[in-house]
Design an enzyme around this catalytic site. Structure first.
Site, PDB file in Angstrom:
ATOM      1  N   SER A 171       0.862  -1.283  -0.049  1.00 50.31           N
ATOM      2  CA  SER A 171       0.012   0.149   0.225  1.00 50.31           C
ATOM      3  C   SER A 171       1.030   1.401  -0.017  1.00 50.31           C
ATOM      4  O   SER A 171       1.879   1.306   0.415  1.00 50.31           O
ATOM      5  CB  SER A 171      -0.985   0.038   1.111  1.00 50.31           C
ATOM      6  OG  SER A 171      -0.125   0.509   2.462  1.00 50.31           O
ATOM      7  N   ASP A 172       0.136   2.424  -0.287  1.00 53.81           N
ATOM      8  CA  ASP A 172       1.015   3.577   0.042  1.00 53.81           C
ATOM      9  C   ASP A 172       0.746   3.757   1.491  1.00 53.81           C
ATOM     10  O   ASP A 172       0.139   3.279   2.259  1.00 53.81           O
ATOM     11  CB  ASP A 172       0.674   4.562  -0.754  1.00 53.81           C
ATOM     12  CG  ASP A 172       1.652   5.903  -1.103  1.00 53.81           C
ATOM     13  OD1 ASP A 172       2.642   5.956  -0.207  1.00 53.81           O
ATOM     14  OD2 ASP A 172       1.697   6.467  -2.109  1.00 53.81           O
ATOM     15  N   TYR A 173       1.679   4.923   1.907  1.00 54.57           N
ATOM     16  CA  TYR A 173       1.638   5.470   3.401  1.00 54.57           C
ATOM     17  C   TYR A 173       0.538   5.515   4.097  1.00 54.57           C
ATOM     18  O   TYR A 173      -0.291   6.249   3.566  1.00 54.57           O
ATOM     19  CB  TYR A 173       2.522   6.728   3.526  1.00 54.57           C
ATOM     20  CG  TYR A 173       3.165   6.961   4.631  1.00 54.57           C
ATOM     21  CD1 TYR A 173       2.815   7.308   5.935  1.00 54.57           C
ATOM     22  CD2 TYR A 173       4.756   6.908   4.476  1.00 54.57           C
ATOM     23  CE1 TYR A 173       3.611   7.347   6.802  1.00 54.57           C
ATOM     24  CE2 TYR A 173       5.386   7.217   5.732  1.00 54.57           C
ATOM     25  CZ  TYR A 173       4.768   7.638   6.840  1.00 54.57           C
ATOM     26  OH  TYR A 173       5.672   7.694   7.866  1.00 54.57           O
TER      27      TYR A 173
END
Ligand code: BGC
Length: 786
Positions: A306-308
């Site tokens: 995932s992104d942050y």
């Protein structure tokens, strides 16, 4: 008995070896030689047995240990999201992390790797991620700048150097390449990608994957590519970061997906999901995107991160509490959770409540372990990383020389009236502008571990290069902006912009007086590095008012102005293009940008960059891109005709089109010659032009091939880039440039999302940029298909 014999005796994995000094100094107690389930009877990790190795390891793992592998924590030297993770060492020790990021150097990474290896039951090594976006310590131009070299080989080499440096510094997973197509320069992250074109973007995506991963991921200087941000991140509405992206599937497949797909085909080991929603479902939890498209249609076998904090952010998107988001994300095919810690918190419970099957966790965990295996981490979790290697391989003179070449090649000469450039090495130059002495800005918005203190600013580089007969007269002339609120915001995120406290008029007067003593003005202006990149969208994309006011005052002196721009996005440059004698776009050119700018200004390098994004005249035209569709009422140039597709107050055309860029010499193109008037499916068309250097200097030209498909079952772009060639010609020299075109080059996605071509007429166009093309028409029949 020696230490190695001891290992052999207990059949410990080879990777226990480098951990030993740490373990010995720690406590003799521990886990120095824990006869773990993994150590006993675990196949050795040689390249041929990944399946049996990973299956055997998975078989020994508890549910918690498997979930631990899906957790990615932020710690270390940079903060690239809302907040770093807490208690990272403890999580690593407890086997609750598959990797960490934002940490580098041999000592820092070794410290955590030691913890993972000696303290966890199965000694599974960590991945070390980091945003190596345009170089590690040798900082190259921002990706948008690099793409303007139209040179995949050069870009591959930059990625290779980044891989060597990053791996020597303990990083094995760069969050790159960023391959998002972007048609909206208000979006600050346009700086991080390769521009607006899917064809060129795909070539660059592949080159970067090759550069990072090399031919063998297990080599200690190869690193796992991470293709991001899947998908459509570059299409966020209104150019505002993190906003939804709304588009038809056919547009996704035709224009936005190709670079991701190309990177997957090149073997990219990992993919990062984007923050935005796609088709009304956040990418992070989008099964269609992460499983149907990425895995089932494209055959991706690696893992998706995932992104942050993006799993938790699905709550804000409106998908419910974090627990539900974790469930949706895992089911969608999202394998690793970056910073949300939603998997760690909820997956076990979700399994016990039978909301998800353990098999889903096994699958995700297997993918992460496979990536570690391919990297060779089970054979050597340190991958030969040691301070001596870092010392030897990072920031070498050769790397810096290459960074200078890359910067030279990324610059685009936008205007050069009456040969204002190159500058002569005599007389006096007024060097004006808030960026002339900046070193920090040269490195750009995502310069990773780059150290701006090693950069040489434009003033010093010009002095170095000018020789004894040139006087350089500096004056700041303006602050970057007079908007105190903006400066405060930028400085709060580390921009380090120093404001000259004098009133704007005083700064301008001083600069005008300096210009009066000079033969010409070099004005170094643009954006702070912090005005582009993540969370740096702008609604106005011109020069800040303080700088434009300065430029206008300088123009009144009558001295020719050479505008050197530094910025991370296409800008609106209406006044500048009308009044400056020359404009050189240098983006943020990296560690060696100062020298490279001096090389180009004095003519030691003849600029060769070509734009990969359209420069609009005005924000109101956005989105403006070359491969747009026609309307049913196209504007054909007669302003008195009503009911056509145009603005009343501005032209439809860009200020500088895609593919555009000047040289210190000039080139002429002959009409296009085609080998056939009509072809059958399996035949190859040769399209050629003669390109001549009609100027006084040797120069490099980029001959560009575009194809138009005027009649099809779905509407097509007015033209699509399908090839280019770079050639170097001496003054007066001519060369025939030939393109081989097959029916593959005619393919597009139809309404059923089938990728094929349709027979009929095609217009073959060749020229120096997307707006100046010679053309010829050919008929292509479907008969005789291969
Ligand atoms: C960015 C990613 C980046 C990640 C880790 C996010 O905010 O969108 O591009 O890789 O942070 O730093």
């Amino acid at each position: 008995m020696g230490f190695v014999d001891l290992l052999n005796l207990f059949k410990l994995p080879v990777y226990a070896l480098p951990a030993v000094p740490f373990a010995l100094t720690c406590v003799a107690s521990v886990a120095l030689f824990p006869l773990s389930a993994h150590a006993q009877g675990q196949p050795t990790p040689d390249a041929t047995n990944m399946d049996s190795f990973v299956s055997s390891l998975l078989g020994k793992m508890t549910l918690e240990e498997k979930i631990g592998q899906l957790n990615l924590l932020a710690t270390g030297f940079d903060v690239t999201g809302p907040a770093p993770s807490k208690n990272v060492e403890e999580s690593v020790r407890k086997g609750m992390a598959g990797g960490v990021f934002n940490l580098y150097t041999p000592s820092a990474t070794r410290k955590l790797q030691d913890l993972a290896i000696t303290h966890t039951r199965l000694h599974i090594p960590l991945l070390f991620g980091y945003d190596v976006i345009h170089g590690h310590k040798t900082t190259f131009p921002i990706p948008l700048g690099l793409s303007c070299a139209w040179n995949p080989d050069l870009i591959e080499k930059c990625a290779r150097i980044a891989a060597i440096e990053a791996s020597a510094d303990g990083v094995n997973w760069p969050f790159s390449p960023m391959v998002d197509i972007a048609r909206d320069p208000r979006w600050g992250r346009i700086a991080e990608g390769a521009g607006e074109d899917p064809y060129l973007g795909s070539l660059i995506a592949k080159a970067m994957v090759r550069g990072y991963q090399g031919d063998d991921l297990a080599r200690p200087d190869s690193i796992l590519a991470c293709v991001k941000h899947f998908a459509l991140y570059g299409a966020v509405e209104a150019g505002r970061d993190y906003n939804p992206a709304e588009m038809s599937r056919i547009t996704m497949y035709q224009f936005y997906f190709p670079p991701y797909k190309a990177a997957v085909e090149a073997g990219a080991a990992t993919v990062m999901a984007s923050f935005n929603e796609v088709d009304s479902v956040p990418a992070t939890g989008n099964h269609w995107l992460l499983t149907d498209v990425l895995r089932n249609q494209w055959g991706f076998h690696g893992f998706v991160v995932s992104d942050y904090t993006a799993i938790n952010e699905m709550t804000q998107h409106g998908l419910g509490p974090a627990e539900r988001c974790a469930e949706i994300a895992l089911k969608a095919g999202l394998d690793m959770d970056m910073v949300s810690e939603a998997y760690i918190k909820y997956l076990k419970k979700l399994v016990s409540e039978k909301k998800i099957g353990e098999d889903l966790i096994d699958t995700a965990c297997r993918r992460v372990l496979e990536a570690k295996f391919k990297l060779g981490l089970f054979a050597d979790p340190y991958r030969g990383c040691a301070p001596e290697r870092a010392e030897r391989e990072i920031l070498t003179p050769l790397n810096r020389t290459f960074a200078r070449e890359a910067a030279q090649r990324s610059f685009v000469l936008l205007k050069n009236e009456q040969n204002a450039l190159p500058l002569k090495r005599s007389g006096a130059i007024a060097l004006i502008g808030p960026l002339a002495e900046s070193r920090r800005d040269l490195l750009g918005s995502w310069s990773a571990a780059g150290n701006w203190k090693l950069a040489v600013n434009v003033l010093d580089a010009l002095k170095e290069s000018a020789g004894p007969n040139v006087k350089i007269l500096p004056a700041r002339g303006a602050n970057l902006s007079d908007d105190a609120e903006l400066l405060e915001t930028l400085n709060a995120s580390g921009a380090a912009i120093v404001r000259d406290p004098r009133p704007p008029a005083e700064l301008i007067d001083e600069a005008v007086a300096v210009a009066g003593k000079a033969d010409f003005v070099v004005a170094v202006m643009g954006e702070s590095f912090a005005m582009s990149g993540e969370a740096a969208s702008r609604s106005e994309i011109g020069l800040p008012e303080s700088q434009l006011a300065l430029l206008k005052a300088l123009e009144k002196t009558g001295k020719p102005i050479v505008l050197v721009l530094m910025n991370g996005r296409p800008m609106t440059l209406g006044w500048e293009s009308a009044h400056c004698a020359a404009i050189l776009e240098t983006w943020f050119g990296g560690l060696e940008a100062g020298h490279a700018i001096a090389d180009v200004l004095f003519g030691d390098y003849n600029p060769s960059g070509r734009l990969t994004t359209t420069f609009p005249r005005d924000v109101g035209q956005i989105p403006l891109y070359y491969d747009h569709k026609s309307t049913g009422r196209p504007y054909l140039g007669n302003a008195r005709v009503k009911y056509v597709s145009r603005y009343l107050d501005i032209a439809n055309t860009p200020l500088y089109p895609f593919g555009f860029g000047l040289s210190y010499t000039s080139f002429a193109y002959s009409p296009v010659k085609l080998s056939h008037k009509t072809l059958n499916a399996a035949e190859t068309l040769t399209a050629s032009v003669e390109v001549s250097n009609t100027g006084q200097r040797e120069g490099e030209e980029t001959a560009q091939l575009y194809i138009t498909d005027p009649v099809a079952s779905v509407t097509r772009s007015v033209e699509d880039l399908r090839g280019f060639q770079k050639i170097t010609l001496k003054p007066g020299e001519k060369r025939e440039v030939k393109f081989q075109i097959t029916s593959e080059d005619l393919k597009f996605y139809n309404s059923d999302l089938v990728y094929d071509w349709e027979p009929g007429e095609f217009i073959i166009r060749i020229g120096p940029d997307s707006s100046q093309l010679n053309s010829a028409t050919v008929r292509w029949n479907k008969s005789g298909a291969r």
